[in-house]
Scaffold this motif. Structure first.
Motif, PDB file in Angstrom:
ATOM      1  N   GLY A  77       0.775  -1.233   0.000  1.00  0.00           N
ATOM      2  CA  GLY A  77       0.000   0.000   0.000  1.00  0.00           C
ATOM      3  C   GLY A  77       0.801   1.275   0.000  1.00  0.00           C
ATOM      4  O   GLY A  77       0.218   2.369  -0.002  1.00  0.00           O
ATOM      5  N   ASP A  78       2.139   1.176  -0.006  1.00  0.00           N
ATOM      6  CA  ASP A  78       2.970   2.378  -0.081  1.00  0.00           C
ATOM      7  C   ASP A  78       3.110   2.759  -1.559  1.00  0.00           C
ATOM      8  O   ASP A  78       4.090   2.421  -2.223  1.00  0.00           O
ATOM      9  N   LEU A  79       2.118   3.480  -2.089  1.00  0.00           N
ATOM     10  CA  LEU A  79       2.013   3.697  -3.524  1.00  0.00           C
ATOM     11  C   LEU A  79       2.931   4.783  -4.058  1.00  0.00           C
ATOM     12  O   LEU A  79       2.879   5.126  -5.239  1.00  0.00           O
ATOM     13  N   THR A  80       3.769   5.343  -3.194  1.00  0.00           N
ATOM     14  CA  THR A  80       4.795   6.287  -3.667  1.00  0.00           C
ATOM     15  C   THR A  80       6.204   5.718  -3.495  1.00  0.00           C
ATOM     16  O   THR A  80       7.190   6.435  -3.683  1.00  0.00           O
ATOM     17  N   ALA A  81       6.293   4.442  -3.160  1.00  0.00           N
ATOM     18  CA  ALA A  81       7.590   3.842  -2.831  1.00  0.00           C
ATOM     19  C   ALA A  81       8.580   3.910  -3.984  1.00  0.00           C
ATOM     20  O   ALA A  81       9.791   4.041  -3.775  1.00  0.00           O
ATOM     21  N   ALA A  82       8.095   3.846  -5.219  1.00  0.00           N
ATOM     22  CA  ALA A  82       9.000   3.790  -6.368  1.00  0.00           C
ATOM     23  C   ALA A  82       9.744   5.095  -6.598  1.00  0.00           C
ATOM     24  O   ALA A  82      10.716   5.118  -7.364  1.00  0.00           O
ATOM     25  N   GLU A  83       9.327   6.179  -5.949  1.00  0.00           N
ATOM     26  CA  GLU A  83      10.011   7.457  -6.167  1.00  0.00           C
ATOM     27  C   GLU A  83      11.461   7.415  -5.698  1.00  0.00           C
ATOM     28  O   GLU A  83      12.282   8.206  -6.162  1.00  0.00           O
ATOM     29  N   GLY A  84      11.767   6.519  -4.795  1.00  0.00           N
ATOM     30  CA  GLY A  84      13.143   6.394  -4.322  1.00  0.00           C
ATOM     31  C   GLY A  84      13.913   5.273  -4.971  1.00  0.00           C
ATOM     32  O   GLY A  84      15.060   4.994  -4.576  1.00  0.00           O
ATOM     33  N   PHE A  85      13.333   4.636  -5.976  1.00  0.00           N
ATOM     34  CA  PHE A  85      13.972   3.486  -6.614  1.00  0.00           C
ATOM     35  C   PHE A  85      14.905   3.956  -7.730  1.00  0.00           C
ATOM     36  O   PHE A  85      14.666   3.770  -8.920  1.00  0.00           O
ATOM     37  N   THR A  86      15.971   4.605  -7.337  1.00  0.00           N
ATOM     38  CA  THR A  86      17.008   5.069  -8.263  1.00  0.00           C
ATOM     39  C   THR A  86      18.354   4.868  -7.589  1.00  0.00           C
ATOM     40  O   THR A  86      18.443   4.487  -6.420  1.00  0.00           O
ATOM     41  N   ASP A  87      19.406   5.201  -8.328  1.00  0.00           N
ATOM     42  CA  ASP A  87      20.742   5.147  -7.738  1.00  0.00           C
ATOM     43  C   ASP A  87      21.244   6.538  -7.386  1.00  0.00           C
ATOM     44  O   ASP A  87      22.433   6.739  -7.153  1.00  0.00           O
ATOM     45  N   GLY A  88      20.330   7.513  -7.375  1.00  0.00           N
ATOM     46  CA  GLY A  88      20.669   8.860  -6.931  1.00  0.00           C
ATOM     47  C   GLY A  88      21.202   9.789  -7.998  1.00  0.00           C
ATOM     48  O   GLY A  88      21.430  10.968  -7.732  1.00  0.00           O
ATOM     49  N   ARG A  89      21.381   9.302  -9.206  1.00  0.00           N
ATOM     50  CA  ARG A  89      21.923  10.164 -10.266  1.00  0.00           C
ATOM     51  C   ARG A  89      20.870  11.179 -10.719  1.00  0.00           C
ATOM     52  O   ARG A  89      19.665  10.954 -10.575  1.00  0.00           O
ATOM     53  N   GLY A  90      21.328  12.281 -11.310  1.00  0.00           N
ATOM     54  CA  GLY A  90      20.419  13.242 -11.915  1.00  0.00           C
ATOM     55  C   GLY A  90      19.988  12.792 -13.303  1.00  0.00           C
ATOM     56  O   GLY A  90      20.497  11.811 -13.854  1.00  0.00           O
ATOM     57  N   LEU A  91      19.052  13.532 -13.874  1.00  0.00           N
ATOM     58  CA  LEU A  91      18.554  13.212 -15.203  1.00  0.00           C
ATOM     59  C   LEU A  91      19.674  13.345 -16.235  1.00  0.00           C
ATOM     60  O   LEU A  91      20.347  14.370 -16.308  1.00  0.00           O
ATOM     61  N   GLN A  92      19.863  12.314 -17.030  1.00  0.00           N
ATOM     62  CA  GLN A  92      20.866  12.311 -18.093  1.00  0.00           C
ATOM     63  C   GLN A  92      20.151  12.185 -19.435  1.00  0.00           C
ATOM     64  O   GLN A  92      19.454  11.199 -19.687  1.00  0.00           O
ATOM     65  N   TRP A  93      20.332  13.186 -20.289  1.00  0.00           N
ATOM     66  CA  TRP A  93      19.748  13.113 -21.622  1.00  0.00           C
ATOM     67  C   TRP A  93      20.638  12.305 -22.548  1.00  0.00           C
ATOM     68  O   TRP A  93      21.862  12.276 -22.380  1.00  0.00           O
ATOM     69  N   VAL A  94      20.026  11.667 -23.516  1.00  0.00           N
ATOM     70  CA  VAL A  94      20.810  10.976 -24.537  1.00  0.00           C
ATOM     71  C   VAL A  94      21.529  12.023 -25.383  1.00  0.00           C
ATOM     72  O   VAL A  94      21.196  13.204 -25.376  1.00  0.00           O
ATOM     73  N   LYS A  95      22.521  11.579 -26.109  1.00  0.00           N
ATOM     74  CA  LYS A  95      23.337  12.504 -26.909  1.00  0.00           C
ATOM     75  C   LYS A  95      22.467  13.199 -27.958  1.00  0.00           C
ATOM     76  O   LYS A  95      21.733  12.543 -28.693  1.00  0.00           O
ATOM     77  N   PRO A  96      22.558  14.535 -28.061  1.00  0.00           N
ATOM     78  CA  PRO A  96      21.650  15.277 -28.937  1.00  0.00           C
ATOM     79  C   PRO A  96      22.057  15.230 -30.409  1.00  0.00           C
ATOM     80  O   PRO A  96      23.233  15.371 -30.760  1.00  0.00           O
ATOM     81  N   PRO A 415      10.187   7.979 -14.284  1.00  0.00           N
ATOM     82  CA  PRO A 415      10.931   6.750 -13.978  1.00  0.00           C
ATOM     83  C   PRO A 415      10.907   5.780 -15.167  1.00  0.00           C
ATOM     84  O   PRO A 415      10.373   4.666 -15.093  1.00  0.00           O
ATOM     85  N   LEU A 416      11.516   6.224 -16.246  1.00  0.00           N
ATOM     86  CA  LEU A 416      11.450   5.487 -17.502  1.00  0.00           C
ATOM     87  C   LEU A 416      12.183   4.151 -17.433  1.00  0.00           C
ATOM     88  O   LEU A 416      11.947   3.265 -18.270  1.00  0.00           O
ATOM     89  N   HIS A 417      13.066   3.999 -16.449  1.00  0.00           N
ATOM     90  CA  HIS A 417      13.763   2.720 -16.292  1.00  0.00           C
ATOM     91  C   HIS A 417      12.816   1.621 -15.804  1.00  0.00           C
ATOM     92  O   HIS A 417      13.182   0.442 -15.831  1.00  0.00           O
ATOM     93  N   LEU A 418      11.606   1.993 -15.379  1.00  0.00           N
ATOM     94  CA  LEU A 418      10.629   1.014 -14.913  1.00  0.00           C
ATOM     95  C   LEU A 418       9.663   0.582 -16.014  1.00  0.00           C
ATOM     96  O   LEU A 418       8.749  -0.204 -15.764  1.00  0.00           O
ATOM     97  N   TRP A 419       9.829   1.113 -17.228  1.00  0.00           N
ATOM     98  CA  TRP A 419       8.913   0.805 -18.328  1.00  0.00           C
ATOM     99  C   TRP A 419       9.277  -0.552 -18.917  1.00  0.00           C
ATOM    100  O   TRP A 419      10.259  -0.685 -19.637  1.00  0.00           O
ATOM    101  N   THR A 420       8.479  -1.561 -18.621  1.00  0.00           N
ATOM    102  CA  THR A 420       8.784  -2.923 -19.070  1.00  0.00           C
ATOM    103  C   THR A 420       8.083  -3.296 -20.370  1.00  0.00           C
ATOM    104  O   THR A 420       8.378  -4.338 -20.954  1.00  0.00           O
ATOM    105  N   ALA A 421       7.158  -2.459 -20.842  1.00  0.00           N
ATOM    106  CA  ALA A 421       6.394  -2.784 -22.054  1.00  0.00           C
ATOM    107  C   ALA A 421       7.167  -2.494 -23.331  1.00  0.00           C
ATOM    108  O   ALA A 421       6.729  -2.873 -24.427  1.00  0.00           O
ATOM    109  N   GLY A 422       8.305  -1.824 -23.228  1.00  0.00           N
ATOM    110  CA  GLY A 422       8.973  -1.293 -24.402  1.00  0.00           C
ATOM    111  C   GLY A 422       9.397  -2.325 -25.430  1.00  0.00           C
ATOM    112  O   GLY A 422       9.284  -2.088 -26.641  1.00  0.00           O
ATOM    113  N   ALA A 423       9.895  -3.471 -24.983  1.00  0.00           N
ATOM    114  CA  ALA A 423      10.363  -4.460 -25.954  1.00  0.00           C
ATOM    115  C   ALA A 423       9.204  -4.967 -26.798  1.00  0.00           C
ATOM    116  O   ALA A 423       9.306  -5.066 -28.032  1.00  0.00           O
ATOM    117  N   ASP A 424       8.080  -5.285 -26.173  1.00  0.00           N
ATOM    118  CA  ASP A 424       6.930  -5.748 -26.946  1.00  0.00           C
ATOM    119  C   ASP A 424       6.425  -4.661 -27.882  1.00  0.00           C
ATOM    120  O   ASP A 424       6.120  -4.923 -29.053  1.00  0.00           O
TER     121      ASP A 424
END
Length: 734
Positions: A77-96, A415-424
């Motif tokens: 029931g802790d529905l905000t728990a995933a907000e801390g599921f990172t390794d602490g890095r800041g947002l990194q954009w892909v190469k432009p 939290p795009l690292h949690l998107w599991t649907a991408g391969a399909d």
């Protein structure tokens, strides 16, 4: 005036903004052509041109050891728990993504330049053509020789040619070097731009063959005087260290020695024109409107002639942007180093929307480019699965620069690292392509198996009813009411897992794996319907819907999947339709409007298709180049609308699965009559369709013998098709 659709567009003035420059490309090199007789510019691009930004070694976060604890917290029931599921890095954009440079042709005009300026781009050839009096400049990018070709006749008494790196947003620290030398046929120009603090550089080589007159070195390039014609060939490379420009120029000079402009064009047309002509759309438009310039036609937002031209331009630009890679957010083109969202391949919506017409609109070149990108990145996708989830198999990122498939672009709110649907999601276009051909690519089957193995390892948690739970779960790029972005049982994830497991099983029949994958799919929970009667975006108690959002990921089961439809699952289709009714447009993104239209077409809602098209056509989304913008009033150059619109028109007229053909499911008023030829169906047949107020006629040319179901406004009936035998269907009023 034209009695048939015009496969070109034109303007009476040169472009003054790079966004209005006409486009040509071969899926590797691209060119933006201004067409100015006295100060012409051709901006050169290439799919590989991405600026180093420190992410060269970036990887997905190592979070697998923490995953069980996160799952426990979310399920408790802790529905905000995933907000801390990172390794602490800041947002990194892909190469432009960025442009290379511009070819400048500065002309001292004659005393009388002659009347009648016009610039155009011919979609059937890929040639941009600008004329005034005797002066003429033609540009195309060769699919055969991978070179940008510019041919200028009557160039004037003086023509200065230079390569210029100075484009908007170019970093001040570029290490720029120029070179120019005379050659027996004319001249050679080089430009090297080394990225700041990097060993990587971009080098362009242009060789010129000059007919008549004289050529000498000028202060910034070469000066050509009193020539009859000038033929320029240009290539660009991104490379480490130093490029051997002598070898590069030798290849181009050999090409010049062996080829006239006509030779170069003829070789290119063999590939380009064949692909472009496979599918055509004729909406019986007013011949007078067909003859209008692009700018004039864009002002007539209700005109069938506008839809004809945008359909043609969309297929042309999509084909031209696809080769080494499929299209980026900006296709293959930009005139500015500061590209929005890095000009990336945005996987969680935009790429699949842009390429949505590839299978039906007979552009296997686009699907091949998509497949190359996917298969090149599969090793990185395996890394993502291991790092974040501790599983076998593959997990796709949400963004890529084309070099890396690692999931390092994420943040608390994304939290795009949690998107599991991408391969399909990314494999679905490859499955559709195989359906249209009637045989399967073993590489697609292997990638589907890897996707299924991910779900085998990941789907280990169950709810009180014994259903598997997708936890954590992410619905791009939305947040549920009552929870956080990283949630539970997003509808897209449920649809993706079911589809991936069952499709992998279908591609590996009569195996233990197939039995296990089907059994796993059967344990997933059904979609949930909320108190509003709408299919919910998250099938979990306590997670409410956030309706005003540009993405429609929760309706993945409707489009592009066949999981939810009015024929087999009418109850779910009604709930999906209610969800579509309640969905807001949020920030008026073009991709949101056209995604809405694609789903509406599947649900047979012609009025809603018309509304979404009206939002785009009436929202000033298109530049006169007929490339589009992300937002209304031509804000932020972006290919989503331009490339997606052909798919919307096809889906409104023809839909297919491996076992079903649906004719005229949702044609809006602007599609009241017309002819669509060359469409490919997913039961391996080609289709020509003509329709009007008095009825419709379809001709099917099947490549496989099979029975399908035909759906029209009159209902359903079986249809037996025999390979190699045309089948003609005549329908009454629809």
């Amino acid at each position: 005036m034209s009695a048939s659709p015009v496969h070109a567009t034109w303007e009476p003035e040169p472009a003054t903004r790079w966004e209005d420059a006409f486009l040509t490309g071969n899926g590797h090199h691209g060119a933006l052509v201004f067409g100015d007789p006295n100060a012409d510019r051709v901006i050169v691009t290439h799919h590989t041109l991405v600026r180093p930004n420190g992410t060269e070694d970036a990887r997905a976060p190592q979070l697998a050891a923490e995953l069980p604890a996160l799952q426990e917290r979310l399920l408790a029931g802790d529905l905000t728990a995933a907000e801390g599921f990172t390794d602490g890095r800041g947002l990194q954009w892909v190469k432009p993504f960025h442009p290379a440079f511009q070819i400048r042709l500065t002309r001292r005009k004659a005393d009388d330049d002659g009347p009648g300026y016009r610039r155009s781009v011919d979609f059937t050839t890929g040639v941009t053509d600008a004329t005034r009096g005797d002066w003429r400049s033609r540009v195309f990018v060769s699919r055969a020789d991978d070179v940008i070709v510019q041919y200028v006749t009557a160039p004037g008494p003086v023509l200065d040619v230079a390569l210029d790196h100075r484009l908007p947003g170019a970093p001040a620290g570029l290490g720029v070097g120029h070179g120019a030398l005379l050659t027996p046929e004319g001249a050679q120009l080089t430009l090297r731009a080394r990225y700041p603090d990097s060993d990587l550089a971009v080098t362009g080589v242009t060789v010129a063959a000059v007919t008549g007159g004289s050529t000498r070195l000028g202060p910034q390039g070469v000066r050509i005087e009193n020539a009859d014609a000038v033929l320029l060939l240009t290539r660009v490379r991104r490379h480490p260290g130093e490029l051997d420009t002598t070898a590069e120029s030798r290849v181009l000079r050999d090409l010049l020695a062996d080829s006239t402009y006509t030779d170069l064009l003829d070789r290119h047309l063999t590939a380009h024109r064949t692909a472009y002509r496979r599918v055509t759309l004729d909406l019986c438009a007013d011949p007078a409107e067909r003859s209008l310039s692009g700018a004039e036609l864009l002002a007539r937002t209700d005109s069938p002639a506008l839809l004809e031209r945008l359909f043609a331009a969309g297929r042309y630009h999509l084909l031209s942007a696809s080769g080494l890679f499929p299209p980026r957010l900006t296709g293959l083109w930009t005139g500015d180093w500061d590209t929005a969202w890095s000009g990336a391949f945005t996987y969680d919506a935009n790429l699949n929307l842009q390429t949505a017409s590839a299978a039906a609109a007979a552009l296997p070149e686009v699907t091949a480019a998509h497949a190359r990108l996917v298969h090149r990145q599969l090793p990185d996708w395996r890394d993502n699965a291991r790092a974040v989830f501790g599983t076998r198999g593959v997990v796709a990122p949400a963004h890529s620069d084309g070099e890396s498939g690692h999931a390092y672009h994420f943040s608390r709110a994304y939290p795009l690292h949690l998107w599991t649907a991408g391969a399909d999601w990314l494999l679905k276009p490859l499955v559709d392509h195989d359906d249209t051909r009637g045989h399967r690519d073993p590489r697609t089957a292997a990638a589907l198996a890897e996707t299924a193995r991910f779900y085998e390892d990941f789907l280990t948690r169950t709810d009180a009813d014994g259903h598997l739970v997708v936890v954590p779960s992410y619905s791009p790029e939305n947040r549920p009411a009552g929870g956080s972005w990283g949630a539970i049982n997003a509808a897209m994830d449920l649809s993706a897992a079911r589809h991936a497991l069952r499709t992998a099983a279908d591609h590996h029949p009569d195996t233990e794996d197939a039995e296990r994958w089907r059994a796993l799919a059967d344990r997933l929970p059904p979609h949930r319907i909320n108190a509003d009667g709408a299919l919910t975006e998250w099938a979990w108690p306590g997670l409410g819907d956030t309706y005003d959002h540009r993405h429609l990921s929760h309706l993945y089961g409707v489009w592009p999947l066949d999981e939810i439809n009015p024929y087999d699952t009418p109850g779910l289709a009604a709930a999906a339709h209610r969800a579509l009714e309640l969905r807001g447009a949020e920030n008026d993104s073009a991709h949101g409007h056209l995604h809405h239209a694609l789903i509406a077409a599947r649900l047979r809602d012609a009025e809603r298709v018309a509304g979404a098209l009206s939002n785009v056509l009436g929202g000033d989304f298109f530049h006169v180049s007929l490339m589009s913008a992300h937002y209304p009033r031509r804000a932020v150059y972006n290919a989503d609308a331009a490339h997606t619109l052909p798919a919307v028109l096809i889906e409104a007229l023809v839909q297919s699965t491996p076992d079903r053909l649906v004719l005229l499911p949702a044609p809006p008023p602007a599609l009241a009559a017309g002819r669509l030829t060359g469409v490919r169906t997913r039961f391996a047949a080609e289709l020509d369709l003509a329709w009007g107020p008095d009825g419709a006629r379809a001709v099917l040319r099947p490549h496989r013998t099979r029975r399908i179901e035909l759906r029209t406004s009159s209902g359903a009936q079986p249809l037996d098709l025999v390979a190699g035998e045309d089948h003609v269907l005549t329908l009454g009023t629809w």
